[in-house]
Design a protein around this motif. Structure first.
Motif, PDB file in Angstrom:
ATOM      1  N   LEU A   1       0.831  -1.204   0.000  1.00 38.56           N
ATOM      2  CA  LEU A   1       0.000   0.000   0.000  1.00 38.56           C
ATOM      3  C   LEU A   1       0.868   1.258   0.000  1.00 38.56           C
ATOM      4  CD1 LEU A   1      -2.911   1.074   0.146  1.00 38.56           C
ATOM      5  CD2 LEU A   1      -2.702   1.085   2.633  1.00 38.56           C
ATOM      6  N   GLU A   2       1.982   1.197   0.699  1.00 37.38           N
ATOM      7  CA  GLU A   2       2.866   2.369   0.776  1.00 37.38           C
ATOM      8  C   GLU A   2       3.790   2.476  -0.431  1.00 37.38           C
ATOM      9  OE1 GLU A   2       4.676   1.573   4.541  1.00 37.38           O
ATOM     10  OE2 GLU A   2       3.204   2.766   5.658  1.00 37.38           O
ATOM     11  N   GLY A   3       3.718   1.490  -1.312  1.00 35.41           N
ATOM     12  CA  GLY A   3       4.542   1.535  -2.517  1.00 35.41           C
ATOM     13  C   GLY A   3       6.006   1.263  -2.259  1.00 35.41           C
ATOM     14  N   LYS A   4       6.278   0.556  -1.164  1.00 34.24           N
ATOM     15  CA  LYS A   4       7.681   0.234  -0.856  1.00 34.24           C
ATOM     16  C   LYS A   4       8.047  -1.079  -1.547  1.00 34.24           C
ATOM     17  CE  LYS A   4       7.729   2.455   3.667  1.00 34.24           C
ATOM     18  NZ  LYS A   4       7.652   2.230   5.118  1.00 34.24           N
ATOM     19  N   GLY A   5       9.188  -1.083  -2.192  1.00 40.85           N
ATOM     20  CA  GLY A   5       9.660  -2.303  -2.841  1.00 40.85           C
ATOM     21  C   GLY A   5       8.904  -2.589  -4.125  1.00 40.85           C
ATOM     22  N   GLU A   6       9.222  -3.731  -4.698  1.00 38.51           N
ATOM     23  CA  GLU A   6       8.578  -4.144  -5.943  1.00 38.51           C
ATOM     24  C   GLU A   6       7.123  -4.514  -5.669  1.00 38.51           C
ATOM     25  OE1 GLU A   6       9.794  -4.587  -9.265  1.00 38.51           O
ATOM     26  OE2 GLU A   6      11.226  -3.172  -8.420  1.00 38.51           O
ATOM     27  N   PRO A   7       6.202  -4.157  -6.588  1.00 36.80           N
ATOM     28  CA  PRO A   7       4.812  -4.596  -6.406  1.00 36.80           C
ATOM     29  C   PRO A   7       4.742  -6.122  -6.377  1.00 36.80           C
ATOM     30  CG  PRO A   7       4.988  -2.991  -8.184  1.00 36.80           C
ATOM     31  CD  PRO A   7       6.395  -3.343  -7.787  1.00 36.80           C
ATOM     32  N   ILE A   8       3.885  -6.641  -5.538  1.00 36.54           N
ATOM     33  CA  ILE A   8       3.748  -8.098  -5.425  1.00 36.54           C
ATOM     34  C   ILE A   8       3.028  -8.634  -6.662  1.00 36.54           C
ATOM     35  CG2 ILE A   8       2.700  -9.956  -4.092  1.00 36.54           C
ATOM     36  CD1 ILE A   8       2.943  -8.129  -1.620  1.00 36.54           C
ATOM     37  N   GLN A   9       3.650  -9.624  -7.283  1.00 42.87           N
ATOM     38  CA  GLN A   9       3.032 -10.258  -8.451  1.00 42.87           C
ATOM     39  C   GLN A   9       2.035 -11.301  -7.955  1.00 42.87           C
ATOM     40  OE1 GLN A   9       3.491  -9.482 -11.573  1.00 42.87           O
ATOM     41  NE2 GLN A   9       5.266  -8.142 -11.434  1.00 42.87           N
ATOM     42  N   THR A  10       0.836 -11.280  -8.496  1.00 41.88           N
ATOM     43  CA  THR A  10      -0.165 -12.258  -8.049  1.00 41.88           C
ATOM     44  C   THR A  10      -0.309 -13.380  -9.070  1.00 41.88           C
ATOM     45  OG1 THR A  10      -1.941 -10.999  -9.077  1.00 41.88           O
ATOM     46  CG2 THR A  10      -1.456 -10.521  -6.774  1.00 41.88           C
ATOM     47  N   LYS A  11      -0.641 -14.541  -8.570  1.00 38.08           N
ATOM     48  CA  LYS A  11      -0.875 -15.686  -9.448  1.00 38.08           C
ATOM     49  C   LYS A  11      -2.328 -15.714  -9.900  1.00 38.08           C
ATOM     50  CE  LYS A  11       2.326 -18.272  -6.502  1.00 38.08           C
ATOM     51  NZ  LYS A  11       2.332 -17.336  -5.346  1.00 38.08           N
ATOM     52  N   THR A  12      -3.167 -14.961  -9.211  1.00 35.69           N
ATOM     53  CA  THR A  12      -4.601 -15.011  -9.486  1.00 35.69           C
ATOM     54  C   THR A  12      -5.077 -13.668 -10.027  1.00 35.69           C
ATOM     55  OG1 THR A  12      -5.088 -14.307  -7.234  1.00 35.69           O
ATOM     56  CG2 THR A  12      -4.968 -16.660  -7.622  1.00 35.69           C
ATOM     57  N   ARG A  13      -6.152 -13.714 -10.812  1.00 42.10           N
ATOM     58  CA  ARG A  13      -6.713 -12.482 -11.367  1.00 42.10           C
ATOM     59  C   ARG A  13      -8.234 -12.573 -11.387  1.00 42.10           C
ATOM     60  NH1 ARG A  13      -5.846 -11.354 -16.592  1.00 42.10           N
ATOM     61  NH2 ARG A  13      -5.576  -9.143 -16.282  1.00 42.10           N
ATOM     62  N   PRO A  14      -8.874 -12.558 -10.238  1.00 43.94           N
ATOM     63  CA  PRO A  14     -10.334 -12.679 -10.240  1.00 43.94           C
ATOM     64  C   PRO A  14     -10.984 -11.501 -10.960  1.00 43.94           C
ATOM     65  CG  PRO A  14      -9.527 -12.181  -8.036  1.00 43.94           C
ATOM     66  CD  PRO A  14      -8.324 -12.407  -8.894  1.00 43.94           C
ATOM     67  N   ARG A  15     -11.930 -11.788 -11.824  1.00 43.03           N
ATOM     68  CA  ARG A  15     -12.630 -10.736 -12.581  1.00 43.03           C
ATOM     69  C   ARG A  15     -13.854 -10.301 -11.800  1.00 43.03           C
ATOM     70  NH1 ARG A  15     -11.863 -10.276 -18.076  1.00 43.03           N
ATOM     71  NH2 ARG A  15     -10.022 -11.377 -18.782  1.00 43.03           N
ATOM     72  N   ILE A  16     -13.681  -9.253 -11.076  1.00 45.59           N
ATOM     73  CA  ILE A  16     -14.714  -8.818 -10.145  1.00 45.59           C
ATOM     74  C   ILE A  16     -14.777  -7.305 -10.160  1.00 45.59           C
ATOM     75  CG2 ILE A  16     -15.186  -8.710  -7.648  1.00 45.59           C
ATOM     76  CD1 ILE A  16     -14.006 -11.577  -7.594  1.00 45.59           C
ATOM     77  N   GLU A  17     -15.954  -6.792  -9.847  1.00 43.96           N
ATOM     78  CA  GLU A  17     -16.140  -5.339  -9.803  1.00 43.96           C
ATOM     79  C   GLU A  17     -14.983  -4.671  -9.070  1.00 43.96           C
ATOM     80  OE1 GLU A  17     -19.197  -4.139  -7.179  1.00 43.96           O
ATOM     81  OE2 GLU A  17     -18.633  -2.038  -7.322  1.00 43.96           O
ATOM     82  N   GLY A  18     -14.371  -3.712  -9.737  1.00 50.62           N
ATOM     83  CA  GLY A  18     -13.281  -2.984  -9.102  1.00 50.62           C
ATOM     84  C   GLY A  18     -11.915  -3.520  -9.460  1.00 50.62           C
ATOM     85  N   LEU A  19     -11.850  -4.760  -9.932  1.00 47.97           N
ATOM     86  CA  LEU A  19     -10.549  -5.353 -10.219  1.00 47.97           C
ATOM     87  C   LEU A  19     -10.202  -5.298 -11.694  1.00 47.97           C
ATOM     88  CD1 LEU A  19     -10.549  -8.484  -7.932  1.00 47.97           C
ATOM     89  CD2 LEU A  19      -9.938  -6.143  -7.425  1.00 47.97           C
TER      90      LEU A  19
END
Lengths: 203, 226
Positions: free
Chosen positions: B77-95
């Protein structure tokens, strides 16, 4: 009857208050408030883990799913319009993330020959059971894990969500964006299938 | 009230077992159960499985595990370090930028025939319509490959061929649907398009897709390249 409806209305009121608290935290999270994130995480992490564990069948994978789900929450919070409650939105994310994760893992395991059914046994906590009782429970848990892995995604998701404390058919319907009748049908079919798969364990 | 038969009652037996029916429906099912031993047995089975699942407790999580996740989320949230890569990509409102409606986990209906190849690309539709227009291909996997020095030229040729193939697939998908490119280290879902540059020490594996008709692509960076 009157007593039951009184309890229902108290439960509804409590749920509305919880939703209101979430809404306040969501607004603060939108502004980048890390304390709001921490509070939302603490309020919902156990339920998120409960969904994820029953869908992916492993503690470590379930924790991965919980972390990814909250990352999706943070990245999508600006666009979340609050058409559903935060809890419903989060459970929807966790459910779909867990199902995504299973697909990802099954592709990975196809290479490493780790069977999808080789689900991690539950961590042993302090117990008053005899070794025989513990062994029987472990066997039943393993059988349930394997049986859950062998019912369809849709039916499993409905069953798992309903197993969470405080979830009604209406809540499950909201999370999965389906009708209450469909929830009832999926839960019925999931249990009937589990009954077949667990026939030798539960008689 | 007309008595229920087994087919009508069966639709509501789970709701009856869980106490989720409205009063009228509940009374109708109860009246049917007085006469039908088979449906009574089903209700008993439903309650038995519910009891078994209720007694199934998830393993506990140590505070240190929750703390680690909490810290990772805060850093993100604070933008520290590399953004975390996610293995999942749920298609949901807002995402997702466009879909507002959560598509079904598995498409309810088979996809209609693909549109003519030369038609101008249409704007990307929301929700299940995307799934319906997705070409029924496949899993495309790109992973690091350790090539020994004498065979390095083979890796170069394979890498070039792989790059061409992926680019062609990506462009073909772009031609039929204006979907956004997919970032590396993410699992593709229906309607996604992946375009990437391949380096020489990668190999490409094409596999048959599953029943979701998903164009799925997984990319693993070659860590040996630093």
């Amino acid at each position: 009857m009157g007593e039951a409806s009184g309890q229902d209305s108290q439960a509804d009121e409590a749920a509305a208050q919880e939703a209101e608290r979430d809404a306040v935290l969501v607004e603060r999270l939108r502004e980048g408030d890390t304390k709001a994130l921490d509070q939302l995480f603490r309020r919902h992490r156990n339920a998120a883990y409960g969904i994820a564990f029953r869908l992916v069948g492993s503690r470590d994978d379930a924790l991965d799913v919980v972390q990814e789900s909250f990352i999706h929450v943070m990245r999508g919070i600006q666009a979340f319009r609050g058409q559903s409650s935060f809890r419903t939105w989060l459970y929807r994310i966790v459910t779909h993330a867990a199902l995504d994760y299973r697909r990802w893992r099954s592709h990975r395991q196809a290479e490493s020959l780790d069977a999808l059914g080789a689900l991690e046994p539950a961590a042993a906590g302090p117990s008053q059971q005899t070794p025989e009782e513990e062994a029987a429970e472990r066997d039943l848990r393993k059988a349930i894990d394997e049986a859950l892995a062998n019912i369809s995604e849709k039916n499993r998701a409905a069953l798992v969500l309903y197993a969470l404390e405080g979830m009604s058919y209406k809540d499950v319907a909201d999370v999965l964006d389906i009708s209450i009748g469909t929830v009832m049908s999926r839960i019925f079919n999931a249990r009937q299938r589990l009954r077949e798969l667990l026939a030798s364990e539960i008689g | 009230m007309k008595a229920m038969d087994c087919d009508e009652a069966k639709l509501m037996l789970a709701g009856y077992a869980d106490g989720e029916l409205a009063t009228l429906e509940n009374e109708g099912v109860a009246a049917h159960l007085e006469q039908c031993g088979r449906c009574r047995q089903i209700v008993h089975d439903q309650q038995r499985i519910r009891h078994v699942l209720d007694s199934y407790e998830v393993p506990p999580v140590a505070d240190s595990d929750w703390s680690s996740i909490g810290k990772a989320l805060k850093a993100e949230l604070e933008g520290k370090g590399e953004p975390i890569q996610t293995k999942t990509r749920p298609r949901i409102e807002g995402l997702e930028p466009t879909p507002e409606v959560l598509p079904p986990i598995v498409p309810e209906e088979p996809p209609p025939p693909a549109p003519p190849a030369r038609e101008a690309p249409a704007p990307r539709p929301a929700g299940a319509a995307v799934a319906a227009r997705t070409p029924a291909v496949t899993l495309l996997k790109v992973r690091p490959r350790k090539a020994s020095q004498p065979f390095r030229w083979v890796a170069h040729v394979a890498g070039a061929a792989a790059a061409s193939l992926v680019m062609a697939l990506g462009l073909a998908a772009l031609w039929t649907q204006a979907a956004p490119p997919l970032a590396p280290n993410t699992l593709a879902r229906q309607g996604d398009v992946a375009i990437m540059e391949l380096e020489t020490n990668y190999s490409v594996i094409l596999c048959t897709g599953d029943t979701d008709d998903v164009v799925a692509l997984w990319v693993e960076p070659d860590e040996s390249k630093g």
